[in-house]
Design a protein around this motif. Structure first.
Motif, PDB file in Angstrom:
ATOM      1  N   ARG A 101       0.832  -1.214   0.000  1.00 32.26           N
ATOM      2  CA  ARG A 101       0.000   0.000   0.000  1.00 32.26           C
ATOM      3  C   ARG A 101       0.860   1.255   0.000  1.00 32.26           C
ATOM      4  NH1 ARG A 101      -1.651   3.778   3.184  1.00 32.26           N
ATOM      5  NH2 ARG A 101      -0.455   2.958   4.953  1.00 32.26           N
ATOM      6  N   LYS A 102       2.028   1.192   0.633  1.00 31.95           N
ATOM      7  CA  LYS A 102       2.908   2.355   0.743  1.00 31.95           C
ATOM      8  C   LYS A 102       3.682   2.634  -0.547  1.00 31.95           C
ATOM      9  CE  LYS A 102       3.775   1.925   5.733  1.00 31.95           C
ATOM     10  NZ  LYS A 102       4.840   1.697   6.750  1.00 31.95           N
ATOM     11  N   VAL A 103       3.749   1.666  -1.433  1.00 31.32           N
ATOM     12  CA  VAL A 103       4.549   1.809  -2.649  1.00 31.32           C
ATOM     13  C   VAL A 103       3.768   2.589  -3.701  1.00 31.32           C
ATOM     14  CG1 VAL A 103       5.657   0.578  -4.555  1.00 31.32           C
ATOM     15  CG2 VAL A 103       5.843  -0.296  -2.227  1.00 31.32           C
ATOM     16  N   LYS A 104       4.390   3.621  -4.235  1.00 24.69           N
ATOM     17  CA  LYS A 104       3.768   4.384  -5.322  1.00 24.69           C
ATOM     18  C   LYS A 104       3.898   3.602  -6.621  1.00 24.69           C
ATOM     19  CE  LYS A 104       4.470   9.071  -3.524  1.00 24.69           C
ATOM     20  NZ  LYS A 104       5.072  10.399  -3.806  1.00 24.69           N
ATOM     21  N   ALA A 105       2.777   3.495  -7.333  1.00 23.47           N
ATOM     22  CA  ALA A 105       2.802   2.763  -8.599  1.00 23.47           C
ATOM     23  C   ALA A 105       3.783   3.399  -9.582  1.00 23.47           C
ATOM     24  CB  ALA A 105       1.399   2.723  -9.208  1.00 23.47           C
ATOM     25  N   THR A 106       3.942   4.714  -9.495  1.00 19.14           N
ATOM     26  CA  THR A 106       4.868   5.395 -10.412  1.00 19.14           C
ATOM     27  C   THR A 106       6.311   4.984 -10.137  1.00 19.14           C
ATOM     28  OG1 THR A 106       4.799   7.270  -8.869  1.00 19.14           O
ATOM     29  CG2 THR A 106       3.409   7.396 -10.835  1.00 19.14           C
ATOM     30  N   ASN A 107       6.649   4.754  -8.860  1.00 20.77           N
ATOM     31  CA  ASN A 107       7.997   4.304  -8.529  1.00 20.77           C
ATOM     32  C   ASN A 107       8.231   2.876  -9.008  1.00 20.77           C
ATOM     33  OD1 ASN A 107       8.689   6.730  -7.330  1.00 20.77           O
ATOM     34  ND2 ASN A 107       8.166   6.064  -5.266  1.00 20.77           N
ATOM     35  N   LEU A 108       7.233   2.026  -8.816  1.00 18.19           N
ATOM     36  CA  LEU A 108       7.353   0.646  -9.288  1.00 18.19           C
ATOM     37  C   LEU A 108       7.460   0.615 -10.805  1.00 18.19           C
ATOM     38  CD1 LEU A 108       7.346  -2.361  -8.625  1.00 18.19           C
ATOM     39  CD2 LEU A 108       4.843  -2.304  -8.679  1.00 18.19           C
ATOM     40  N   GLU A 109       6.669   1.449 -11.473  1.00 21.92           N
ATOM     41  CA  GLU A 109       6.703   1.525 -12.945  1.00 21.92           C
ATOM     42  C   GLU A 109       8.074   1.979 -13.421  1.00 21.92           C
ATOM     43  OE1 GLU A 109       4.726   1.055 -16.638  1.00 21.92           O
ATOM     44  OE2 GLU A 109       3.712   0.916 -14.704  1.00 21.92           O
ATOM     45  N   ARG A 110       8.634   2.962 -12.751  1.00 16.96           N
ATOM     46  CA  ARG A 110       9.952   3.478 -13.134  1.00 16.96           C
ATOM     47  C   ARG A 110      11.021   2.384 -12.987  1.00 16.96           C
ATOM     48  NH1 ARG A 110      12.069   8.571 -13.475  1.00 16.96           N
ATOM     49  NH2 ARG A 110      10.164   9.481 -12.596  1.00 16.96           N
ATOM     50  N   LEU A 111      10.951   1.656 -11.880  1.00 20.27           N
ATOM     51  CA  LEU A 111      11.961   0.635 -11.612  1.00 20.27           C
ATOM     52  C   LEU A 111      11.920  -0.479 -12.652  1.00 20.27           C
ATOM     53  CD1 LEU A 111      14.145  -0.431  -9.668  1.00 20.27           C
ATOM     54  CD2 LEU A 111      12.318  -1.569  -8.388  1.00 20.27           C
ATOM     55  N   ILE A 112      10.735  -0.973 -12.963  1.00 20.26           N
ATOM     56  CA  ILE A 112      10.635  -2.118 -13.875  1.00 20.26           C
ATOM     57  C   ILE A 112      10.645  -1.716 -15.338  1.00 20.26           C
ATOM     58  CG2 ILE A 112       9.443  -3.578 -12.197  1.00 20.26           C
ATOM     59  CD1 ILE A 112       6.822  -2.822 -13.479  1.00 20.26           C
ATOM     60  N   SER A 113      10.808  -0.423 -15.601  1.00 16.37           N
ATOM     61  CA  SER A 113      10.948   0.010 -17.006  1.00 16.37           C
ATOM     62  C   SER A 113      12.310  -0.380 -17.564  1.00 16.37           C
ATOM     63  CB  SER A 113      10.757   1.528 -17.106  1.00 16.37           C
ATOM     64  OG  SER A 113      11.815   2.209 -16.434  1.00 16.37           O
ATOM     65  N   THR A 114      13.230  -0.783 -16.689  1.00 17.06           N
ATOM     66  CA  THR A 114      14.563  -1.187 -17.110  1.00 17.06           C
ATOM     67  C   THR A 114      14.590  -2.698 -17.338  1.00 17.06           C
ATOM     68  OG1 THR A 114      15.539   0.590 -15.800  1.00 17.06           O
ATOM     69  CG2 THR A 114      17.002  -1.206 -16.458  1.00 17.06           C
ATOM     70  N   PRO A 115      14.902  -3.154 -18.561  1.00 14.66           N
ATOM     71  CA  PRO A 115      14.890  -4.591 -18.874  1.00 14.66           C
ATOM     72  C   PRO A 115      15.756  -5.416 -17.936  1.00 14.66           C
ATOM     73  CG  PRO A 115      15.066  -3.301 -20.892  1.00 14.66           C
ATOM     74  CD  PRO A 115      15.218  -2.339 -19.748  1.00 14.66           C
ATOM     75  N   GLU A 116      16.908  -4.862 -17.523  1.00 17.95           N
ATOM     76  CA  GLU A 116      17.795  -5.614 -16.628  1.00 17.95           C
ATOM     77  C   GLU A 116      17.131  -5.902 -15.289  1.00 17.95           C
ATOM     78  OE1 GLU A 116      20.487  -3.279 -19.430  1.00 17.95           O
ATOM     79  OE2 GLU A 116      18.587  -2.969 -18.379  1.00 17.95           O
ATOM     80  N   VAL A 117      16.310  -4.959 -14.830  1.00 19.38           N
ATOM     81  CA  VAL A 117      15.589  -5.166 -13.570  1.00 19.38           C
ATOM     82  C   VAL A 117      14.587  -6.313 -13.730  1.00 19.38           C
ATOM     83  CG1 VAL A 117      13.973  -4.144 -11.921  1.00 19.38           C
ATOM     84  CG2 VAL A 117      15.893  -2.794 -12.788  1.00 19.38           C
ATOM     85  N   CYS A 118      13.846  -6.297 -14.841  1.00 18.73           N
ATOM     86  CA  CYS A 118      12.883  -7.369 -15.105  1.00 18.73           C
ATOM     87  C   CYS A 118      13.592  -8.719 -15.156  1.00 18.73           C
ATOM     88  CB  CYS A 118      12.143  -7.107 -16.416  1.00 18.73           C
ATOM     89  SG  CYS A 118      10.983  -5.725 -16.333  1.00 18.73           S
ATOM     90  N   SER A 119      14.756  -8.734 -15.798  1.00 19.05           N
ATOM     91  CA  SER A 119      15.518  -9.975 -15.889  1.00 19.05           C
ATOM     92  C   SER A 119      15.914 -10.482 -14.509  1.00 19.05           C
ATOM     93  CB  SER A 119      16.763  -9.756 -16.752  1.00 19.05           C
ATOM     94  OG  SER A 119      17.531 -10.935 -16.848  1.00 19.05           O
ATOM     95  N   ASP A 120      16.371  -9.572 -13.637  1.00 18.45           N
ATOM     96  CA  ASP A 120      16.739  -9.952 -12.274  1.00 18.45           C
ATOM     97  C   ASP A 120      15.542 -10.533 -11.514  1.00 18.45           C
ATOM     98  OD1 ASP A 120      19.324  -9.136 -12.651  1.00 18.45           O
ATOM     99  OD2 ASP A 120      19.070  -7.194 -11.663  1.00 18.45           O
ATOM    100  N   LEU A 121      14.342 -10.066 -11.864  1.00 19.41           N
ATOM    101  CA  LEU A 121      13.126 -10.517 -11.183  1.00 19.41           C
ATOM    102  C   LEU A 121      12.504 -11.742 -11.840  1.00 19.41           C
ATOM    103  CD1 LEU A 121      11.510  -7.024 -10.526  1.00 19.41           C
ATOM    104  CD2 LEU A 121      12.562  -8.520  -8.823  1.00 19.41           C
ATOM    105  N   GLY A 122      13.161 -12.247 -12.891  1.00 16.46           N
ATOM    106  CA  GLY A 122      12.636 -13.418 -13.582  1.00 16.46           C
ATOM    107  C   GLY A 122      11.434 -13.113 -14.439  1.00 16.46           C
TER     108      GLY A 122
END
Length: 473
Positions: A189-210
């Protein structure tokens, strides 16, 4: 007593006591003040009104002007009325650049005109202030307009496009997968969707998360527990009080952020799912088994349909992302056929049904042709399968009959699927249907039908290439 009334634009006058500005001395001064202060914003508003009309859910509030016959003072909605008045008469503007912009709009949209505007008429300012306060003074503990948070805004944007944003997809998956976990729910609930969107916009991050983001949807080839583990790790950090968006603002920041997460909190890449699965399927069906990609409900056990000839009775997910299951392993000595199958294993029948349908026809015919050439079953002295005068249906039936006679690679049960597909004129793999996918401008494949049709013919495909390989040993 308030009432709604359609009022001519010429009878509407800006409020010279508008709270946005100091007291104005005249209508012309008020119009110029708004235009100068708002600049491009007012022009954007005007263009939007021209394109879509006035917002019917938020009509202007006015009160009678005692000094003008049939006149009304605009208490709420001054920007809208000012934009329309300046559109009608750009010469009012003292700024040359602004006057030119409004004149250009007027010239371009000569036919646009609002003869009257629906307004809410009140008797006094005090009566209007009740509603103006609720619009402009914030939430007022719920009495005013409660603004959407970033997640709610993301969901609204998704509702317009028909596709959930990346952040919403992950949030829905996490909510479904952690139902009952009050501590994590509070962190999320505390996490801003915009921050999560920004983080996972990077392909390398998605790869790290499987995760793999393709055609607007997240998929994973790892067990859902492993994917959830990584997502919970980043939510934990994004929800901390000392977190600041500057920590993930640039790509290097995001990579550094992920580098700070211990490896044991990220997905274990050795724990792969049997088949690639869609995260949205988990959130919509309330359960996808990570090991098999099968929904955990009584109506979708993953068992093969009675009319489906599975390979060695293996269970199949009732839904999957890739057209050809990832787990299918075939040794194909023909280079082009091998490449086509490799591409089909990467394509989604959900996202690209036309490509799958057309390429499947090519792969099926090449497989049959390779068999005919390998076992010298060509007709009329043809030097290659492409010169064989028979159509695909005839050639396929020839191969089926020959394999059944051998009683090694194909029996009547396993042949049922391919026979049904090839000989049923309504099947996706009948000759008429396959040709229609290539040549008919209005005939479109259905993703679910494509998937089931592949499952029906896969035993035949496996048998064909096994026979070819064995013959070459």
């Amino acid at each position: 007593m308030s009432r709604k009334l359609n009022i001519k634009l010429s009878n509407l006058y800006l409020d010279l006591h508008n709270p946005r500005y100091e007291e104005q001395r005249s209508q012309n001064e008020a119009l110029n003040t708004i235009a100068e202060e708002q600049k491009e914003k007012l022009l954007v508003l005007l263009r939007d009104i021209i394109a879509r009309g006035l917002n019917l859910s938020d009509i202007p509030i006015v009160m009678p002007d005692k000094e003008k016959v049939n006149g009304y003072i605009v208490l709420e909605g001054n920007r809208r009325i000012a934009a329309l008045k300046l559109f009608k008469k750009p010469s009012i503007l003292t700024s040359n650049s602004l006057r030119q912009k409004y004149a250009k709009l007027h010239e371009k949209h000569k036919d646009f005109a609002l003869k009257s505007i629906e307004c809410l008429v009140v008797d006094t300012r005090e009566e209007a202030n009740i509603w103006i306060e609720r619009k402009h003074e914030g939430e007022m503990n719920g009495a005013g307009t409660v603004k959407w948070n970033s997640e709610q805004s993301a969901r609204f944007r998704a509702s317009k496009t028909g596709k959930d944003t990346r952040a919403v997809q992950l949030i829905d998956f996490m909510k479904a997968a952690t139902e009952g976990d009050a501590e994590f729910t509070e962190q999320l609930r505390k996490v801003k969707a915009t921050n999560l969107e920004r983080l996972i916009s990077t392909p390398e991050v998605c790869s790290d998360l499987g995760l793999l983001y393709n055609h607007g949807e997240f998929t994973s080839k790892y067990e859902c527990e492993e994917v959830l583990k990584g997502l919970k790790a980043i939510v934990k950090r994004l929800s901390q009080d000392d977190f600041n968006v500057s920590q993930i603002y640039h790509k290097d920041d995001r990579l550094s952020f992920m580098g700070s997460i211990p490896p044991e909190e990220l997905p274990d890449t050795s724990r792969r799912a049997t088949d690639t699965w869609l995260l949205k399927d988990y959130s919509s069906q309330r359960g996808v088994q990570g090991k098999s990609g099968v929904k955990e409900d009584d109506t979708a056990t993953g068992a093969v349909d009675d009319n489906t000839a599975g390979t060695d009775n293996d269970q199949r997910p009732t839904r999957r992302w890739h057209f050809v299951p990832d787990g299918l392993k075939l040794a194909i000595p023909n280079e082009r056929s091998n490449r086509i199958l490799s591409e089909l294993k990467q394509l989604s029948h959900v996202a690209m049904p036309n490509a799958c349908a057309v390429m499947m026809r090519v792969f099926l015919e090449l497989s049959v042709d390779c068999y005919l050439e390998e076992f010298h079953l060509l007709k009329n002295g043809a030097v290659s399968a492409s010169k064989d005068p028979r159509d695909l249906k005839q050639k396929t039936n020839e191969v089926i009959n020959q394999m059944i006679q051998q009683k090694i690679y194909l029996d009547q049960a396993k042949a049922k699927g391919i026979r049904t597909e090839i000989n049923n004129d309504k099947s996706v793999f009948s000759i008429d249907t396959l040709n229609a996918y290539v040549h008919n401008l209005t005939f479109n494949p259905i993703p679910e039908t494509l998937m089931l049709s592949w499952d029906n013919i896969e035993p035949f495909i496996v048998a064909v290439w096994k026979a070819i390989n064995d013959n070459r040993k």
